[in-house]
Design a protein around this motif. Structure first.
Motif, PDB file in Angstrom:
ATOM      1  N   LEU A 172     -43.319 -65.315  -3.757  1.00  0.00           N
ATOM      2  CA  LEU A 172     -43.636 -66.819  -3.478  1.00  0.00           C
ATOM      3  C   LEU A 172     -42.040 -66.802  -3.023  1.00  0.00           C
ATOM      4  CD1 LEU A 172     -45.165 -69.116  -5.675  1.00  0.00           C
ATOM      5  CD2 LEU A 172     -46.009 -68.807  -3.255  1.00  0.00           C
ATOM      6  N   LEU A 174     -40.664 -64.609  -2.123  1.00  0.00           N
ATOM      7  CA  LEU A 174     -40.316 -63.389  -0.227  1.00  0.00           C
ATOM      8  C   LEU A 174     -40.767 -64.601   0.569  1.00  0.00           C
ATOM      9  CD1 LEU A 174     -40.163 -60.655   1.915  1.00  0.00           C
ATOM     10  CD2 LEU A 174     -42.411 -60.740   0.967  1.00  0.00           C
ATOM     11  N   LEU A 175     -41.768 -65.552   0.813  1.00  0.00           N
ATOM     12  CA  LEU A 175     -41.745 -66.473   1.772  1.00  0.00           C
ATOM     13  C   LEU A 175     -40.656 -67.129   1.635  1.00  0.00           C
ATOM     14  CD1 LEU A 175     -44.134 -67.644   3.342  1.00  0.00           C
ATOM     15  CD2 LEU A 175     -45.125 -69.357   1.336  1.00  0.00           C
ATOM     16  N   ASN A 177     -37.440 -66.640   1.059  1.00  0.00           N
ATOM     17  CA  ASN A 177     -36.509 -65.811   2.088  1.00  0.00           C
ATOM     18  C   ASN A 177     -36.844 -65.960   3.530  1.00  0.00           C
ATOM     19  OD1 ASN A 177     -34.673 -64.453   0.445  1.00  0.00           O
ATOM     20  ND2 ASN A 177     -36.072 -62.719   0.189  1.00  0.00           N
ATOM     21  N   PHE A 178     -38.432 -66.061   4.215  1.00  0.00           N
ATOM     22  CA  PHE A 178     -38.954 -66.355   5.373  1.00  0.00           C
ATOM     23  C   PHE A 178     -38.109 -67.415   5.980  1.00  0.00           C
ATOM     24  CE2 PHE A 178     -41.990 -62.517   4.794  1.00  0.00           C
ATOM     25  CZ  PHE A 178     -41.073 -61.783   5.021  1.00  0.00           C
TER      26      PHE A 178
END
Lengths: 490, 226
Positions: A172, A174-175, A177-178
């Motif tokens: 999550l 990482l999401l 970060n996007f």
């Protein structure tokens, strides 16, 4: 030199697989820990240059967390020497259920310890959100085999929960970060890099809705790793089933690394003028974590789980401190230091008690003070420190956070905070004092002299917290203030 | 170009629905492999990447990992664990598919309402990415076998990867490689753990991994006291 902080432990870890002799490998562990500690100490005197184009740099906040990590690792490494010597080879009986089990190979254990240090260092010094994510996920992977050192069903269950929950949580992040990348992709003037200082300088160019969404995801993602309730469920299992020195590192060093992750995004939020939005979430998570911990501490029957829930409590205090802002941020960073030192000390002592009594049940451990006076004294001292009794450092930092709550005028928060702290004090006192006093009814092992290697690290950490409570050296004070200012405090 | 990105999105939707509706572990692993290959092609097909060296290397490594290495690792774990090769859902297959279709419809509707970042190549990318993430979560929560949970984690990761490929700016080189490496090691360690779980318990049902809890221990010790 910044790069060397990560590379030296990583290389030492690889070497571990090549070394056949146990004593040589243990020597390497100590040598790597000392080298890392030496370099970290040198960073206080001379700030090392940034590496990888500014992606890796030791800033004020990072330096404090790096120092805690390095110090705790050194203490745990010294403890590990005695611990590994005492661990028998081959099959043996599990003391709780009587099943036969073996240990993981010592080479794997030592290598994972060193990898763990390398990855935690990476987290503390990375300035780029992408790299930070890579580091946090890597800490999970390096520490999972450590929890599964004693190869029986309970540690396996703990490892599986830890691996899966943290991996999903961090996915999550990482999401998040996007989302942050999306927030920073200014269509007018070209995209920003995800380096913290870049984002802070150009915070006015960030897209607000995306930034808010990114914050929520990063807080939940790294919050899972940090052990904030209600995402804390992996924590008591992992901490209670892993070897005590690993619990000390997980609780004292790893949770802080995840905390640093959420601090970094809060730093960007502050710069973008959304600080209040983030702080509300921190206060909520903080109080919920403390409340959950209080409930489970009062009725706890396993002393390592007791310490684990106490970590949930203290992570809650850290979140609360950040959420209150002002002096609270200084309090939170200072409390992170105090908590790490104390909790590592307590886990190491818990390891001694476990070795002596061969049970984790709080009901069956009695008379530690009589049977093993040194461990008993350390156990009581650690308890006093973790519950914030003066003159320990934790008292000072908890008081600063309380003051921040009153400064802000949120009396309800302050009262809840005080109520939860005193509940936890009472709950822990009942359990810890019962364990320390009285006659030892069962005596599974003849009590000899306690091994020095098992006492020294814990005693040293305890002394440090005591010193921090009585006298805060000016250079530490200024570093803490610098870190707090960087994170939006005063 | 437009057609191929849409094709991949369609392939993602179909593979997700197949995962929701299938009980065969071996089949599920193959489906995830197909999904991985489709995703591997995404960076070169999307307008922003093109056939640059960066995009090609990334595509090749993603394709190799998600399409070949992960399925191979999972098959190895499946063989080693020698379990009944069904996923054992808490929620039935038909219900799972209905949930999937509803979620897909919701995300496509949301995608039209909200200002999601729209890649120039396809209007479907962001909604499909979120749909894939949700399917990943659903698989982790509703399936009993440890192996299916790893599959769910991979699908979740694929969804996030799709979203990452969609947004206009690219992640730097080092970070993308780091992410792939981390996911690789994660799947590797999870595979080893599945092997140990099957050896220790003779099953890989995670809902039966429930020894560690707080309240049961209280009851245990009370029994001992009496």
């Amino acid at each position: 030199m910044t790069l060397a902080l990560v590379l030296i432990p990583a290389l030492a870890a690889l070497l571990c697989f090549l070394i056949r002799r146990d004593d040589l490998r243990r020597g390497l562990l100590i040598a790597a820990a000392c080298a890392h500690f030496g370099m970290t100490t040198a960073s206080w005197v001379n700030k090392p240059a940034a590496a990888l184009g500014g992606w890796l740099a030791v800033d004020a906040g990072g330096l404090i967390f790096l120092s805690i990590t390095s110090l705790l690792f050194l203490a745990s490494a010294i403890y590990a020497i005695g611990y590994l010597k005492r661990e028998p080879h081959g099959k043996r009986k599990d003391f709780e259920e009587g099943v036969l089990f073996t240990n993981a190979p010592e080479a794997v254990f030592t290598a994972c310890l060193l990898f763990f240090l390398a990855t935690m260092t990476l987290v503390t010094i990375s300035q780029h959100f992408g790299l930070l994510w890579v580091g946090v996920e890597a800490t999970t992977l390096a520490s999972a085999p450590l929890i599964y050192f004693h190869r029986h069903d309970r540690s396996l269950e703990a490892t599986w929960k830890y691996l899966l929950l943290c991996s999903v949580g961090i996915a999550l992040a990482l999401l998040g970060n996007f989302f942050l990348t999306q927030a920073a992709s200014d269509p007018g003037a070209g995209p920003l890099s995800l380096v913290v200082s870049d984002l802070v300088t150009h915070a006015d160019r960030l897209d607000v809705p995306w930034l808010k969404a990114a914050f929520v995801l990063l807080l939940i993602g790294y919050g899972t790793k940090m052990g904030l309730a209600p995402m804390h469920t992996w924590l008591p299992d992992a901490h209670s089933e892993s070897p005590s020195l690993v619990s000390a590192l997980l609780s004292g060093a790893l949770l802080n690394c995840a905390f640093l992750g959420v601090l970094r995004i809060q730093q960007v939020l502050n710069a973008a003028g959304l600080g209040a939005f983030g702080r509300e979430a921190f206060v909520a998570f903080g109080l919920v974590s403390m409340a959950v911990a209080a409930i489970f501490i009062v009725a706890q029957t396993d002393f390592k789980r007791l310490l684990a829930y106490s970590s949930v409590e203290h992570m809650g205090i850290l979140a609360l401190g950040v959420g209150l802002g002002g002096d609270g941020i200084f309090g939170a960073v200072f409390h992170a230091v105090n908590h790490s030192l104390t909790k590592a000390m307590l886990f190491l002592v818990a390891g001694n008690i476990l070795a002596l009594y061969a049970t984790k049940s709080t009901a069956r451990v009695k008379g530690v003070l009589r049977l093993a006076p040194a461990s008993g004294v350390l156990w009581i001292a650690g308890f006093l420190s973790i519950t914030g009794v003066p003159p320990f450092g934790t008292f000072v930092s908890e008081l600063i956070i309380l003051k921040a709550a009153f400064d802000k005028g949120s009396t309800a928060v302050a009262m809840t905070y005080l109520f939860l702290l005193s509940t936890i004090f009472a709950g822990m006192a009942a359990i810890v004092i019962r364990m320390a006093q009285g006659e030892a009814s069962e005596r599974p092992k003849p009590a000899g002299r306690e091994p020095l290697l098992a006492l020294l690290p814990a005693a040293a950490l305890g002394t440090l917290v005591l010193v921090l409570g009585l006298y805060l050296p000016p250079f530490v004070n200024s570093a803490l203030h610098e870190a707090a200012t960087m994170l939006g405090g005063s | 170009m437009n057609i191929s990105v849409d094709t991949i999105m369609l392939l993602l939707i179909l593979t997700n629905l197949a995962l929701l509706g299938s009980g065969q572990l071996g089949f599920c692993i193959r489906v995830v492999s197909v999904q991985g290959i489709a995703l591997g092609l995404l960076p070169v097909l999307l307008g922003s990447g093109g056939w640059s060296i960066h995009a090609v290397i990334l595509a090749v490594s993603a394709l190799a990992l998600k399409g070949v290495v992960f399925p191979w690792l999972l098959f190895a774990a499946l063989r080693a664990s020698d379990v009944r090769r069904e996923t054992d859902p808490f929620v039935g297959y038909t219900l799972s598919i209905i949930f999937g279709v509803a979620a897909l419809a919701l995300f496509i509707w949301l995608g039209r309402r909200l200002a999601l970042p729209l890649s120039a190549d396809s209007r479907l990318t962001a909604p499909v990415a979120f749909f894939t993430i949700l399917v990943g979560f659903f698989l982790i929560v509703t399936r009993k076998k440890a192996l299916t949970q790893v599959l769910g984690y991979l699908v979740l990761e694929n969804g996030i990867y799709t979203f990452g490929a969609t947004i206009s700016t690219q992640q730097p080189w080092l970070v993308e490689m780091g992410i792939l490496l981390d996911v690789f090691v994660a799947v590797f360690i999870m595979g080893i753990m599945i092997f140990h779980i099957s050896r220790e318990f003779n099953h890989i049902d995670t809902h039966r991994l429930a020894r560690l809890r707080d309240w049961d221990e209280v009851e245990d010790s009370e029994e001992q006291d009496q």
